[in-house]
Design a protein around this motif. Structure first.
Motif, PDB file in Angstrom:
ATOM      1  N   ARG A 179       0.839  -1.204   0.000  1.00 31.33           N
ATOM      2  CA  ARG A 179       0.000   0.000   0.000  1.00 31.33           C
ATOM      3  C   ARG A 179       0.872   1.252   0.000  1.00 31.33           C
ATOM      4  NH1 ARG A 179      -3.065  -3.303   3.452  1.00 31.33           N
ATOM      5  NH2 ARG A 179      -2.103  -2.415   5.318  1.00 31.33           N
ATOM      6  N   LEU A 180       1.998   1.208   0.732  1.00 36.80           N
ATOM      7  CA  LEU A 180       2.930   2.344   0.723  1.00 36.80           C
ATOM      8  C   LEU A 180       3.482   2.576  -0.683  1.00 36.80           C
ATOM      9  CD1 LEU A 180       5.028   1.891   4.002  1.00 36.80           C
ATOM     10  CD2 LEU A 180       3.262   3.587   3.552  1.00 36.80           C
ATOM     11  N   ARG A 181       3.872   1.495  -1.355  1.00 36.51           N
ATOM     12  CA  ARG A 181       4.398   1.624  -2.716  1.00 36.51           C
ATOM     13  C   ARG A 181       3.349   2.224  -3.645  1.00 36.51           C
ATOM     14  NH1 ARG A 181       6.175  -3.704  -1.472  1.00 36.51           N
ATOM     15  NH2 ARG A 181       8.436  -3.881  -1.217  1.00 36.51           N
ATOM     16  N   GLN A 182       2.130   1.696  -3.559  1.00 41.29           N
ATOM     17  CA  GLN A 182       1.060   2.177  -4.431  1.00 41.29           C
ATOM     18  C   GLN A 182       0.743   3.640  -4.154  1.00 41.29           C
ATOM     19  OE1 GLN A 182      -2.110  -0.594  -3.650  1.00 41.29           O
ATOM     20  NE2 GLN A 182      -1.234  -2.205  -4.911  1.00 41.29           N
ATOM     21  N   ASP A 183       0.697   3.987  -2.867  1.00 47.39           N
ATOM     22  CA  ASP A 183       0.383   5.367  -2.490  1.00 47.39           C
ATOM     23  C   ASP A 183       1.467   6.313  -2.993  1.00 47.39           C
ATOM     24  OD1 ASP A 183      -1.065   7.409  -1.398  1.00 47.39           O
ATOM     25  OD2 ASP A 183      -0.310   7.146   0.640  1.00 47.39           O
ATOM     26  N   TRP A 184       2.738   5.919  -2.790  1.00 47.60           N
ATOM     27  CA  TRP A 184       3.836   6.775  -3.231  1.00 47.60           C
ATOM     28  C   TRP A 184       3.835   6.913  -4.750  1.00 47.60           C
ATOM     29  CZ3 TRP A 184       8.054   7.584  -6.204  1.00 47.60           C
ATOM     30  CH2 TRP A 184       8.934   8.595  -5.815  1.00 47.60           C
ATOM     31  N   ALA A 185       3.610   5.806  -5.446  1.00 45.04           N
ATOM     32  CA  ALA A 185       3.601   5.838  -6.912  1.00 45.04           C
ATOM     33  C   ALA A 185       2.481   6.748  -7.423  1.00 45.04           C
ATOM     34  CB  ALA A 185       3.426   4.421  -7.461  1.00 45.04           C
ATOM     35  N   LYS A 186       1.316   6.674  -6.780  1.00 41.56           N
ATOM     36  CA  LYS A 186       0.185   7.513  -7.189  1.00 41.56           C
ATOM     37  C   LYS A 186       0.493   8.985  -6.953  1.00 41.56           C
ATOM     38  CE  LYS A 186      -4.699   8.387  -6.181  1.00 41.56           C
ATOM     39  NZ  LYS A 186      -5.858   8.004  -5.315  1.00 41.56           N
ATOM     40  N   LYS A 187       0.997   9.305  -5.756  1.00 43.62           N
ATOM     41  CA  LYS A 187       1.300  10.699  -5.435  1.00 43.62           C
ATOM     42  C   LYS A 187       2.432  11.234  -6.320  1.00 43.62           C
ATOM     43  CE  LYS A 187      -1.548  11.507  -1.975  1.00 43.62           C
ATOM     44  NZ  LYS A 187      -2.337  10.280  -2.056  1.00 43.62           N
ATOM     45  N   ALA A 188       3.422  10.393  -6.604  1.00 41.82           N
ATOM     46  CA  ALA A 188       4.523  10.812  -7.476  1.00 41.82           C
ATOM     47  C   ALA A 188       4.010  11.111  -8.885  1.00 41.82           C
ATOM     48  CB  ALA A 188       5.606   9.740  -7.516  1.00 41.82           C
ATOM     49  N   ALA A 189       3.109  10.253  -9.380  1.00 46.46           N
ATOM     50  CA  ALA A 189       2.546  10.465 -10.718  1.00 46.46           C
ATOM     51  C   ALA A 189       1.731  11.756 -10.762  1.00 46.46           C
ATOM     52  CB  ALA A 189       1.684   9.268 -11.108  1.00 46.46           C
ATOM     53  N   GLU A 190       0.961  12.002  -9.702  1.00 50.81           N
ATOM     54  CA  GLU A 190       0.157  13.226  -9.646  1.00 50.81           C
ATOM     55  C   GLU A 190       1.053  14.458  -9.596  1.00 50.81           C
ATOM     56  OE1 GLU A 190      -2.228  12.661  -6.206  1.00 50.81           O
ATOM     57  OE2 GLU A 190      -3.680  11.326  -7.192  1.00 50.81           O
ATOM     58  N   PHE A 191       2.142  14.368  -8.838  1.00 55.98           N
ATOM     59  CA  PHE A 191       3.057  15.505  -8.719  1.00 55.98           C
ATOM     60  C   PHE A 191       3.748  15.796 -10.048  1.00 55.98           C
ATOM     61  CE2 PHE A 191       7.270  17.280  -7.396  1.00 55.98           C
ATOM     62  CZ  PHE A 191       6.782  18.491  -6.929  1.00 55.98           C
ATOM     63  N   VAL A 192       4.215  14.744 -10.708  1.00 59.77           N
ATOM     64  CA  VAL A 192       4.879  14.926 -12.010  1.00 59.77           C
ATOM     65  C   VAL A 192       3.888  15.481 -13.029  1.00 59.77           C
ATOM     66  CG1 VAL A 192       5.963  13.710 -13.931  1.00 59.77           C
ATOM     67  CG2 VAL A 192       6.608  13.150 -11.590  1.00 59.77           C
ATOM     68  N   GLU A 193       2.638  15.007 -12.970  1.00 58.98           N
ATOM     69  CA  GLU A 193       1.607  15.528 -13.881  1.00 58.98           C
ATOM     70  C   GLU A 193       1.362  17.020 -13.600  1.00 58.98           C
ATOM     71  OE1 GLU A 193      -3.039  14.651 -15.191  1.00 58.98           O
ATOM     72  OE2 GLU A 193      -2.073  13.461 -13.621  1.00 58.98           O
ATOM     73  N   THR A 204       6.371   2.237 -10.342  1.00 56.03           N
ATOM     74  CA  THR A 204       6.582   3.555 -10.929  1.00 56.03           C
ATOM     75  C   THR A 204       8.013   3.695 -11.423  1.00 56.03           C
ATOM     76  OG1 THR A 204       6.539   5.938 -10.480  1.00 56.03           O
ATOM     77  CG2 THR A 204       7.175   4.505  -8.663  1.00 56.03           C
ATOM     78  N   GLU A 205       8.185   4.580 -12.384  1.00 54.07           N
ATOM     79  CA  GLU A 205       9.526   4.873 -12.879  1.00 54.07           C
ATOM     80  C   GLU A 205      10.167   6.020 -12.096  1.00 54.07           C
ATOM     81  OE1 GLU A 205       9.220   6.223 -16.879  1.00 54.07           O
ATOM     82  OE2 GLU A 205       7.777   7.807 -16.423  1.00 54.07           O
ATOM     83  N   HIS A 206       9.378   6.657 -11.249  1.00 48.63           N
ATOM     84  CA  HIS A 206       9.860   7.824 -10.509  1.00 48.63           C
ATOM     85  C   HIS A 206      10.531   7.404  -9.206  1.00 48.63           C
ATOM     86  CE1 HIS A 206       7.554  10.071 -13.395  1.00 48.63           C
ATOM     87  NE2 HIS A 206       6.409   9.559 -12.972  1.00 48.63           N
ATOM     88  N   THR A 207      11.530   8.178  -8.817  1.00 45.79           N
ATOM     89  CA  THR A 207      12.161   8.038  -7.505  1.00 45.79           C
ATOM     90  C   THR A 207      12.131   9.407  -6.835  1.00 45.79           C
ATOM     91  OG1 THR A 207      14.391   8.592  -8.287  1.00 45.79           O
ATOM     92  CG2 THR A 207      13.704   6.270  -8.425  1.00 45.79           C
ATOM     93  N   MET A 208      12.467   9.435  -5.549  1.00 46.36           N
ATOM     94  CA  MET A 208      12.468  10.704  -4.836  1.00 46.36           C
ATOM     95  C   MET A 208      13.451  11.664  -5.489  1.00 46.36           C
ATOM     96  SD  MET A 208      10.773  11.984  -2.318  1.00 46.36           S
ATOM     97  CE  MET A 208      10.696  13.716  -2.770  1.00 46.36           C
ATOM     98  N   GLN A 209      14.574  11.140  -5.923  1.00 44.30           N
ATOM     99  CA  GLN A 209      15.592  11.985  -6.529  1.00 44.30           C
ATOM    100  C   GLN A 209      15.111  12.581  -7.851  1.00 44.30           C
ATOM    101  OE1 GLN A 209      18.389  12.895  -5.048  1.00 44.30           O
ATOM    102  NE2 GLN A 209      18.806  14.264  -6.753  1.00 44.30           N
ATOM    103  N   THR A 210      14.472  11.754  -8.693  1.00 42.67           N
ATOM    104  CA  THR A 210      14.004  12.267  -9.986  1.00 42.67           C
ATOM    105  C   THR A 210      12.887  13.290  -9.806  1.00 42.67           C
ATOM    106  OG1 THR A 210      12.402  10.440 -10.238  1.00 42.67           O
ATOM    107  CG2 THR A 210      14.616  10.108 -11.127  1.00 42.67           C
ATOM    108  N   VAL A 211      12.052  13.081  -8.786  1.00 38.20           N
ATOM    109  CA  VAL A 211      10.964  14.030  -8.517  1.00 38.20           C
ATOM    110  C   VAL A 211      11.536  15.378  -8.061  1.00 38.20           C
ATOM    111  CG1 VAL A 211       9.064  14.529  -6.951  1.00 38.20           C
ATOM    112  CG2 VAL A 211       9.205  12.299  -8.034  1.00 38.20           C
ATOM    113  N   ILE A 212      12.545  15.320  -7.186  1.00 40.09           N
ATOM    114  CA  ILE A 212      13.188  16.559  -6.719  1.00 40.09           C
ATOM    115  C   ILE A 212      13.817  17.293  -7.894  1.00 40.09           C
ATOM    116  CG2 ILE A 212      15.091  17.476  -5.349  1.00 40.09           C
ATOM    117  CD1 ILE A 212      14.522  15.296  -3.295  1.00 40.09           C
TER     118      ILE A 212
END
Length: 447
Positions: free
Chosen positions: A207-221, A280-288
């Motif tokens: 659930r943590l992975r899914q939640d992070w992946a969803k939030k990361a996708a929303e942030f990148v969008e 997800t293809e995103h990581t904390m570093q790529t999002v930053i």
């Protein structure tokens, strides 16, 4: 032949059998002597001693004794063979126990190693596979229960016959097999509880992975939307600048989203979750990096638009106005490096009677903390476009002059210092009455 000692072990029984077989050989050999003796008695009788029955009676006693010995010999041999077969059967049972015990113990030992392996997984699927493997082990142990019972039964039979030490045929005892059997059964149940707990943990991690992946996708969008809106902004340069400035000033929205992702990422770190590639293809570093790229893009876009607006304004200025701005900028630029420090810019604005706000200062100062000529022109043009500015500046000079129509050098020195003082002394025209601040203010806002 009447001795009841048949031997207490296979070795002793075999020895007695060999001795008795030797006796039977001797007994058979003496059978010929008995036959000779019988023939001798017949000859005596035939020689005429028919009245004397003593030899015949003695012969009958010998034959009876011989027959008894033969019966006793057969009986003892039968008993010895039975005793020998008994010990041979026990030997076979001992070998059977050794084979069964080894087969069981080797399997139990291997399973024990498997059950002792640490649980190192990173997904619910992996836990499910381990649970299925555990069920397989339970099934295999259940399938080996008949073998265990047979081994125990063979061992009990040996014990009943006095065979308690099987170390000469078996590496394992029934006690060891039983202890390992129970240990595997108990460890299997404990392992199942551990895996069920791990399943709860991995489900939470999932659930943590899914939640992070969803939030990361929303942030990148959201970032891509911001970039698109800036890139596709329509209208005049000023309109575009306002759009970019609004987005740049709204950095808290992006920072808030980024902070949320960092909090979620910390939960992942605390849970030792490092692999997110399946979600997800995103990581904390790529999002930053993308967030920083957006901030840099907005800054660069604002500079570009401000430069374009400044260039446009410069083309609308009269040569006299442009020259005046150049002279003013050069005068403010005390160290002659073709850019104004914050101190130089503030002092210059104060000398011009401009009340500079922090917001206005932030708009003209670049990342290195300087005001470039284009930004200075843009700022000055903007200020000269405000209708009330002339009246405000004139009123300020009037207050400094004590409501006089002119200013004295002392009036100026009482308020201004440094290069601003020098600038005003040099640029406010001196008349017989004093300094003509009204004319100076008019020249500042002249079109």
């Amino acid at each position: 032949l009447l001795n009841d000692d048949l031997g207490a072990s296979l070795h002793l029984v075999q020895s007695k059998v060999r001795r008795h077989e030797a006796f039977i050989g001797q007994y058979t050999t003496h059978q010929a002597r008995l036959n000779e003796l019988r023939e001798t008695v017949k000859e005596i009788v035939q020689l005429g001693n028919t009245t004397d029955k003593a030899e015949e009676q003695r012969m009958r006693k010998v034959e009876e004794a011989w027959k008894e010995i033969g019966v006793l010999s057969e009986t003892r041999m039968t008993k010895l063979k039975e005793r020998l077969n008994h010990f041979l059967d026990l030997e076979q049972k001992s070998a059977e126990f050794a084979s069964k015990a080894e087969k069981l113990y080797v399997w139990l030992e291997g399973v024990s190693d498997i059950l002792a392996d640490p649980i190192v997984v990173n997904s619910s699927t992996a836990v499910q596979e381990m649970l299925q493997s555990l069920e397989g082990i339970k099934k295999q142990q259940q399938e080996r229960l008949p073998l265990y019972d047979e081994t125990d039964a063979v061992h009990s039979g040996l014990v009943e016959n006095g065979i308690t030490d099987l170390s000469h045929v078996s590496e394992y005892t029934m006690k060891q097999v039983t202890a390992k059997w129970k240990a595997v059964a108990g460890r299997t149940e404990a392992r199942k509880r551990e895996l069920n707990m791990e399943m709860i943990k991995q489900s939470h991690n999932e659930r943590l992975r899914q939640d992070w992946a969803k939030k990361a996708a929303e942030f990148v969008e959201w970032i891509e939307t911001q970039k698109s809106e800036v890139t596709n902004a329509e209208g005049e340069l000023e309109d575009k600048l306002r759009i970019v400035q609004a987005k740049y000033n709204d950095r808290e929205t992006g920072t808030s989203k980024l902070n949320l992702l960092e909090e979620l990422n910390q939960l992942l770190v605390d849970a030792h979750i490092t692999d997110l590639t399946t979600h997800t293809e995103h990581t904390m570093q790529t999002v930053i990096v993308q967030h920083d790229q957006l901030s840099a893009m907005l800054k660069n876009k604002m500079r570009l638009l401000e430069s374009q607006i400044a260039s446009k304004k410069m083309t609308e200025l009269t040569p006299e106005q442009l020259q005046e701005f150049k002279v003013t900028f050069a005068h403010f630029d005390c160290d002659g490096d073709n850019k104004l420090s914050i101190i130089e810019f503030k002092a210059g604005c104060q000398g011009l009677g401009i009340d500079l706000t922090n917001g206005e200062l932030a708009q003209v100062v670049d990342d290195e903390g300087f005001v470039q000529f284009e930004s200075f022109i843009q700022f000055m043009v903007h200020k000269t476009q405000i209708r009330d500015t002339f009246d405000e500046v004139l009123t300020s000079f009037q207050q400094l002059a004590g409501s006089k129509d002119y200013m004295t050098d002392d009036d100026i020195r009482n308020t201004f210092k440094g290069h601003t003082l020098d600038y005003l002394i040099q640029n406010i025209k001196l008349t017989p009455d004093g300094r003509d601040y009204s004319g100076f203010a008019s020249s500042m806002f002249e079109r």
